[in-house]
Design a protein around this motif. Sequence first.
Motif, mmCIF file in Angstrom:
data_model
loop_
_atom_site.group_PDB
_atom_site.id
_atom_site.type_symbol
_atom_site.label_atom_id
_atom_site.label_comp_id
_atom_site.label_asym_id
_atom_site.label_seq_id
_atom_site.Cartn_x
_atom_site.Cartn_y
_atom_site.Cartn_z
ATOM 1 N N CYS A 167 73.912 -8.700 -41.137
ATOM 2 C CA CYS A 167 75.200 -9.380 -41.334
ATOM 3 C C CYS A 167 75.262 -9.992 -42.734
ATOM 4 O O CYS A 167 74.511 -10.914 -43.037
ATOM 5 C CB CYS A 167 75.387 -10.490 -40.296
ATOM 6 N N ASP A 168 76.145 -9.483 -43.567
ATOM 7 C CA ASP A 168 76.275 -10.035 -44.919
ATOM 8 C C ASP A 168 77.745 -10.101 -45.355
ATOM 9 O O ASP A 168 78.060 -9.979 -46.536
ATOM 10 C CB ASP A 168 75.464 -9.207 -45.916
ATOM 11 N N MET A 169 78.630 -10.276 -44.387
ATOM 12 C CA MET A 169 80.060 -10.253 -44.686
ATOM 13 C C MET A 169 80.705 -11.628 -44.547
ATOM 14 O O MET A 169 81.866 -11.753 -44.163
ATOM 15 C CB MET A 169 80.758 -9.243 -43.767
ATOM 16 N N ILE A 170 79.975 -12.666 -44.823
ATOM 17 C CA ILE A 170 80.507 -14.015 -44.700
ATOM 18 C C ILE A 170 81.510 -14.296 -45.818
ATOM 19 O O ILE A 170 81.259 -14.000 -46.987
ATOM 20 C CB ILE A 170 79.381 -15.066 -44.742
ATOM 21 N N GLN A 171 82.661 -14.855 -45.433
ATOM 22 C CA GLN A 171 83.655 -15.291 -46.399
ATOM 23 C C GLN A 171 83.979 -16.753 -46.138
ATOM 24 O O GLN A 171 83.892 -17.226 -44.998
ATOM 25 C CB GLN A 171 84.922 -14.448 -46.299
ATOM 26 N N LYS A 172 84.403 -17.433 -47.188
ATOM 27 C CA LYS A 172 84.679 -18.856 -47.065
ATOM 28 C C LYS A 172 86.181 -19.090 -46.936
ATOM 29 O O LYS A 172 86.965 -18.570 -47.734
ATOM 30 C CB LYS A 172 84.123 -19.622 -48.265
ATOM 31 N N TYR A 173 86.549 -19.872 -45.935
ATOM 32 C CA TYR A 173 87.932 -20.284 -45.722
ATOM 33 C C TYR A 173 87.945 -21.804 -45.796
ATOM 34 O O TYR A 173 87.543 -22.474 -44.837
ATOM 35 C CB TYR A 173 88.451 -19.785 -44.378
ATOM 36 N N GLY A 174 88.359 -22.313 -46.950
ATOM 37 C CA GLY A 174 88.238 -23.742 -47.165
ATOM 38 C C GLY A 174 86.778 -24.112 -47.284
ATOM 39 O O GLY A 174 86.061 -23.595 -48.129
ATOM 40 N N THR A 175 86.314 -24.974 -46.400
ATOM 41 C CA THR A 175 84.902 -25.377 -46.410
ATOM 42 C C THR A 175 84.093 -24.704 -45.308
ATOM 43 O O THR A 175 82.915 -24.999 -45.132
ATOM 44 C CB THR A 175 84.784 -26.907 -46.237
ATOM 45 N N LEU A 176 84.735 -23.794 -44.563
ATOM 46 C CA LEU A 176 84.054 -23.154 -43.426
ATOM 47 C C LEU A 176 83.711 -21.709 -43.750
ATOM 48 O O LEU A 176 84.570 -20.916 -44.134
ATOM 49 C CB LEU A 176 84.959 -23.209 -42.184
ATOM 50 N N ASN A 177 82.427 -21.362 -43.607
ATOM 51 C CA ASN A 177 81.984 -19.979 -43.769
ATOM 52 C C ASN A 177 82.261 -19.210 -42.473
ATOM 53 O O ASN A 177 81.866 -19.659 -41.392
ATOM 54 C CB ASN A 177 80.479 -19.936 -44.064
ATOM 55 N N ILE A 178 82.941 -18.076 -42.594
ATOM 56 C CA ILE A 178 83.303 -17.301 -41.406
ATOM 57 C C ILE A 178 82.783 -15.876 -41.538
ATOM 58 O O ILE A 178 82.980 -15.209 -42.550
ATOM 59 C CB ILE A 178 84.825 -17.282 -41.188
ATOM 60 N N LEU A 179 82.095 -15.423 -40.489
ATOM 61 C CA LEU A 179 81.585 -14.066 -40.399
ATOM 62 C C LEU A 179 82.299 -13.363 -39.258
ATOM 63 O O LEU A 179 82.261 -13.820 -38.114
ATOM 64 C CB LEU A 179 80.075 -14.074 -40.151
ATOM 65 N N ILE A 180 82.987 -12.263 -39.565
ATOM 66 C CA ILE A 180 83.669 -11.461 -38.548
ATOM 67 C C ILE A 180 83.013 -10.090 -38.519
ATOM 68 O O ILE A 180 83.050 -9.352 -39.501
ATOM 69 C CB ILE A 180 85.173 -11.330 -38.849
ATOM 70 N N ASP A 181 82.392 -9.763 -37.407
ATOM 71 C CA ASP A 181 81.685 -8.494 -37.270
ATOM 72 C C ASP A 181 81.819 -8.022 -35.828
ATOM 73 O O ASP A 181 81.278 -8.646 -34.909
ATOM 74 C CB ASP A 181 80.211 -8.661 -37.647
ATOM 75 N N GLU A 182 82.530 -6.937 -35.636
ATOM 76 C CA GLU A 182 82.817 -6.454 -34.281
ATOM 77 C C GLU A 182 81.594 -5.867 -33.590
ATOM 78 O O GLU A 182 81.621 -5.594 -32.392
ATOM 79 C CB GLU A 182 83.952 -5.420 -34.332
ATOM 80 N N ASP A 183 80.504 -5.672 -34.334
ATOM 81 C CA ASP A 183 79.287 -5.098 -33.736
ATOM 82 C C ASP A 183 78.359 -6.164 -33.156
ATOM 83 O O ASP A 183 77.378 -5.838 -32.485
ATOM 84 C CB ASP A 183 78.517 -4.286 -34.782
ATOM 85 N N ILE A 184 78.648 -7.436 -33.400
ATOM 86 C CA ILE A 184 77.795 -8.505 -32.887
ATOM 87 C C ILE A 184 78.034 -8.687 -31.388
ATOM 88 O O ILE A 184 79.178 -8.734 -30.931
ATOM 89 C CB ILE A 184 78.073 -9.832 -33.622
ATOM 90 N N HIS A 185 76.966 -8.790 -30.632
ATOM 91 C CA HIS A 185 77.089 -9.060 -29.194
ATOM 92 C C HIS A 185 77.625 -10.479 -29.011
ATOM 93 O O HIS A 185 77.148 -11.419 -29.644
ATOM 94 C CB HIS A 185 75.725 -8.923 -28.519
ATOM 95 N N GLU A 186 78.638 -10.627 -28.165
ATOM 96 C CA GLU A 186 79.284 -11.933 -28.011
ATOM 97 C C GLU A 186 78.319 -13.024 -27.542
ATOM 98 O O GLU A 186 78.526 -14.208 -27.824
ATOM 99 C CB GLU A 186 80.460 -11.845 -27.038
ATOM 100 N N GLY A 187 77.255 -12.640 -26.868
ATOM 101 C CA GLY A 187 76.323 -13.631 -26.339
ATOM 102 C C GLY A 187 75.407 -14.251 -27.377
ATOM 103 O O GLY A 187 74.749 -15.257 -27.092
ATOM 104 N N ILE A 188 75.369 -13.681 -28.590
ATOM 105 C CA ILE A 188 74.455 -14.230 -29.600
ATOM 106 C C ILE A 188 75.196 -14.734 -30.836
ATOM 107 O O ILE A 188 74.570 -15.018 -31.859
ATOM 108 C CB ILE A 188 73.383 -13.201 -30.016
ATOM 109 N N THR A 189 76.523 -14.880 -30.758
ATOM 110 C CA THR A 189 77.265 -15.362 -31.927
ATOM 111 C C THR A 189 76.798 -16.760 -32.338
ATOM 112 O O THR A 189 76.697 -17.067 -33.527
ATOM 113 C CB THR A 189 78.780 -15.389 -31.660
ATOM 114 N N GLY A 190 76.506 -17.613 -31.369
ATOM 115 C CA GLY A 190 76.027 -18.957 -31.685
ATOM 116 C C GLY A 190 74.660 -18.937 -32.345
ATOM 117 O O GLY A 190 74.390 -19.731 -33.256
#
Length: 234
Positions: free
Chosen positions: A83-106
């Motif tokens: 995962c290397d697609m982090i973008q910054k929105y204001g002060t929050l870093n957001i990573l959107i990746d449809e291949d990530i299993h929902e159970g391990i996003t945290g």
Amino acid sequence: KAGNKHIEKLIHYRNGVINQQVISFQVVPKLNTFGRLADVVNVNNMVRYFLLEDDLQIDSVSKDITKLNRERIEMTRKTFESCDMIQKYGTLNILIDEDIHEGITGLIAGRHLKDLLEPVLVLTKVGNLYKGSGRSPKGYDIHALLDPISDEFVSFGGHKQACGLSFEVDKKDHILNLIKEQSKDLVVETVEDPYLTVQLAQLNIKAVQEFQALEPYGVDFIKPLLKVGVDISK
């Protein structure tokens, strides 16, 4: 309780008594794995495990639980490294990746937080929803950031340092813009020195027992971090 054989079988190492630290770092992650990977394992089997009475069955199932947890750890490691697609929105870093299993996003958010020392929100696509989890460092209230726009979410919850949410796919750009705008007004607090300074002579068995008597620790009641001072005048 400490003598519970179901719990003991999930502990791979301990030094002395079964305390909060042992439960938190060795047992709870294994129990959580069933919830995180609910698409590959029946979460009700965890309840069934604690109802088992036969020692051989308990031993066998505990090994299956530990094996599944190892697979979750490996999945998290591989996902984090890719995962290397982090973008910054204001002060929050957001990573959107449809291949990530929902159970391990945290878990992925937590690893990025450790690297960046900045708040991170990780989102993945599940059906017609984006689902995800956020983690933030002390002083940055990620829940306070997102709560004012929570009406836009399908689900939302959490606390100062962690949150979980979901929203409809077609709202993605709208919500990302809202997050960026909300971030402008977020007050980031200065975190005070988290350490409790003690002298080396104060660290004895009695002091350790007094700290243990304060358990369990948790959110807003964290375990004290000690900074040991040495009196060099003597």
